[in-house]
Motif scaffolding. Structure first.
Motif, mmCIF file in Angstrom:
data_model
loop_
_atom_site.group_PDB
_atom_site.id
_atom_site.type_symbol
_atom_site.label_atom_id
_atom_site.label_comp_id
_atom_site.label_asym_id
_atom_site.label_seq_id
_atom_site.Cartn_x
_atom_site.Cartn_y
_atom_site.Cartn_z
ATOM 1 N N GLU A 124 0.843 -1.165 0.039
ATOM 2 C CA GLU A 124 0.044 -0.019 0.021
ATOM 3 C C GLU A 124 1.045 1.318 0.085
ATOM 4 O O GLU A 124 1.825 1.410 0.771
ATOM 5 C CB GLU A 124 -1.022 0.098 1.267
ATOM 6 N N THR A 164 -0.168 5.105 4.347
ATOM 7 C CA THR A 164 -0.654 4.348 5.405
ATOM 8 C C THR A 164 -1.704 5.125 6.108
ATOM 9 O O THR A 164 -2.775 4.760 6.420
ATOM 10 C CB THR A 164 0.469 3.865 6.459
ATOM 11 N N CYS A 165 -1.396 6.468 6.483
ATOM 12 C CA CYS A 165 -2.111 7.337 7.228
ATOM 13 C C CYS A 165 -2.276 6.635 8.672
ATOM 14 O O CYS A 165 -1.157 6.339 9.236
ATOM 15 C CB CYS A 165 -3.449 7.723 6.565
ATOM 16 N N GLU A 176 4.527 5.207 4.543
ATOM 17 C CA GLU A 176 4.161 6.418 4.958
ATOM 18 C C GLU A 176 5.007 7.385 5.307
ATOM 19 O O GLU A 176 6.347 7.009 5.888
ATOM 20 C CB GLU A 176 3.229 6.060 6.279
ATOM 21 N N TYR A 210 5.031 9.886 7.241
ATOM 22 C CA TYR A 210 5.053 10.726 8.403
ATOM 23 C C TYR A 210 5.254 9.516 9.625
ATOM 24 O O TYR A 210 4.242 8.857 9.831
ATOM 25 C CB TYR A 210 3.805 11.413 8.898
ATOM 26 N N ASN A 265 -0.201 10.837 -2.521
ATOM 27 C CA ASN A 265 0.330 11.569 -3.646
ATOM 28 C C ASN A 265 -0.650 11.598 -4.767
ATOM 29 O O ASN A 265 -0.153 11.103 -5.845
ATOM 30 C CB ASN A 265 1.651 11.457 -3.893
ATOM 31 N N HIS A 266 -1.875 12.224 -4.609
ATOM 32 C CA HIS A 266 -2.755 11.890 -5.821
ATOM 33 C C HIS A 266 -2.813 13.091 -6.704
ATOM 34 O O HIS A 266 -3.510 13.833 -6.821
ATOM 35 C CB HIS A 266 -4.249 11.947 -5.450
HETATM 36 C C1 LIG Z 1 -4.880 9.440 1.792
HETATM 37 S S1 LIG Z 1 -3.955 8.960 3.188
HETATM 38 C C2 LIG Z 1 -3.819 7.427 3.070
HETATM 39 C C3 LIG Z 1 -5.024 6.871 3.677
HETATM 40 C C4 LIG Z 1 -5.125 5.513 4.166
HETATM 41 N N1 LIG Z 1 -4.693 4.420 2.949
HETATM 42 C C5 LIG Z 1 -6.443 4.716 4.518
HETATM 43 O O1 LIG Z 1 -7.341 5.006 3.850
HETATM 44 O O2 LIG Z 1 -6.407 4.679 5.743
HETATM 45 C C6 LIG Z 1 -2.495 9.288 2.121
HETATM 46 C C7 LIG Z 1 -1.167 9.072 2.819
HETATM 47 O O3 LIG Z 1 -0.053 9.072 1.989
HETATM 48 C C8 LIG Z 1 1.122 9.743 2.693
HETATM 49 N N2 LIG Z 1 1.809 10.273 1.720
HETATM 50 C C9 LIG Z 1 1.514 11.270 0.453
HETATM 51 N N3 LIG Z 1 2.440 11.319 -0.333
HETATM 52 C C10 LIG Z 1 3.498 10.774 0.280
HETATM 53 C C11 LIG Z 1 4.921 10.550 -0.251
HETATM 54 N N4 LIG Z 1 5.223 11.199 -1.232
HETATM 55 N N5 LIG Z 1 5.702 9.373 0.443
HETATM 56 C C12 LIG Z 1 5.116 8.749 1.573
HETATM 57 N N6 LIG Z 1 3.973 9.115 1.966
HETATM 58 C C13 LIG Z 1 2.984 9.895 1.442
HETATM 59 C C14 LIG Z 1 0.374 10.869 3.429
HETATM 60 O O4 LIG Z 1 1.070 11.253 4.556
HETATM 61 C C15 LIG Z 1 -0.892 10.222 4.087
HETATM 62 O O5 LIG Z 1 -0.809 9.778 5.184
#
Ligand SMILES: C[S@@+](CC[C@H](N)C(=O)[O-])C[C@H]1O[C@@H](n2cnc3c(N)ncnc32)[C@H](O)[C@@H]1O
Length: 265
Positions: free
Chosen positions: A128, A131-132, A154, A156, A203-204
């Motif tokens: 995945e 993670t969030c 993830e 953070y 990173n959408h």
């Molecule tokens: C939409 S959340 C994920 C939600 C999780 N999949 C859930 O539904 O429980 C996106 C996560 O991706 C992490 N993220 C975004 N861009 C990232 C990157 N370039 N590298 C690592 N983590 C990233 C963010 O910090 C965030 O926690």
């Protein structure tokens, strides 16, 4: 320590998650059933597998083993929605765990959808991106029978810790988190091949999404399934979805709500 509930939970956060919980179907169910029929007509192993996954999703039945696990995940989610703890989020800012959980985690409907897809696909090694606080990884991990695992990436560390606590609280022992930005963690993690399922939920942005699909498709085993969240989030994501679903290595694709599914050859 697990975050305990506080009396200051913004009720709107619960309302937001509860509302999303009720949105699963029936419009989506109709479209899923129709797509399953079209995939069958297409013929071939991967279209058939994807059709079966869609039918499982449309039936929306959670197994007796998984139900208590998912209940515990939702109980952990409710606790997080009351957490006033602030953690680093979005570059230089901090945000409450409650708000991050409400804004970024898959709602119960989307998480259950992923659960059904993974239950049908039965990957042995699922990856995945994003993670969030661990909600979607938990739903996916609970769908894998036997010794299958979920690895989630993830950026953070504080969110990664929240995820590990959520998994522990839910009794999930087949999920792990790798901390760092995808730019640093994705390639080395993918090199631990083979992977047979990848869920891209971080990173959408269109170009980044296309890059992740390219990297994942090169590293996954034959017949892997890629799932992409938020394919309708922006013009860039819509363009990326149209591009990746036409890749030569994609045998079949489907759209379930805002999630795109690519069954690779
Ligand atoms: C939409 S959340 C994920 C939600 C999780 N999949 C859930 O539904 O429980 C996106 C996560 O991706 C992490 N993220 C975004 N861009 C990232 C990157 N370039 N590298 C690592 N983590 C990233 C963010 O910090 C965030 O926690």
């Amino acid at each position: 320590m697990w975050q305990t509930a506080t009396a200051r939970t913004p009720p709107l956060l619960f309302a937001r998650v509860e509302l999303k919980a009720r949105l699963l179907l029936p419009g989506i169910r109709r479209s899923v059933v129709e797509q399953a029929r079209e995939l069958r007509e297409q013929g071939g192993t991967q279209p058939e597998r994807l059709a079966r996954a869609l039918e499982r999703l449309a039936a929306d039945r959670v197994s007796d083993e998984a139900r208590p696990v998912l209940d515990r995940v939702e109980s952990a989610r409710r606790a997080l929605l009351r957490s006033a703890e602030r953690v680093p989020w979005a570059e230089d800012t901090t945000q409450s765990v409650a708000l991050i959980c409400a804004r970024a985690s898959q709602p119960p409907s989307g998480a259950r959808l992923l659960h059904h897809v993974v239950a049908a696909w039965q990957p042995t090694r699922a990856l995945e991106l994003g993670t969030c606080v661990g909600v979607s990884a938990a739903y996916q991990a609970a769908a894998i029978a036997g010794s299958g695992t979920v690895t989630s990436l993830e950026a953070y560390p504080a969110l990664a810790r929240q995820a590990e606590q959520l998994w522990e609280r839910a009794g999930i022992d087949n999920a792990r988190v790798v901390v760092g930005r995808f730019a640093e963690t994705l390639a080395p993690t993918l090199s631990e091949a083979p992977w047979d399922y990848v869920f891209i939920d971080g990173n959408h942005q269109g170009p980044a999404t296309e890059r992740y699909v390219e990297q994942a498709a090169r590293a996954t085993a034959a017949g892997a399934l890629l799932a992409l969240d938020d394919i309708d989030y922006s013009d860039g994501m819509r363009a990326a979805w149209q591009s990746v679903r036409r890749r030569q290595d994609v045998a079949a694709s489907a759209v379930v709500g805002k999630i795109g599914l690519l069954a690779l050859r």
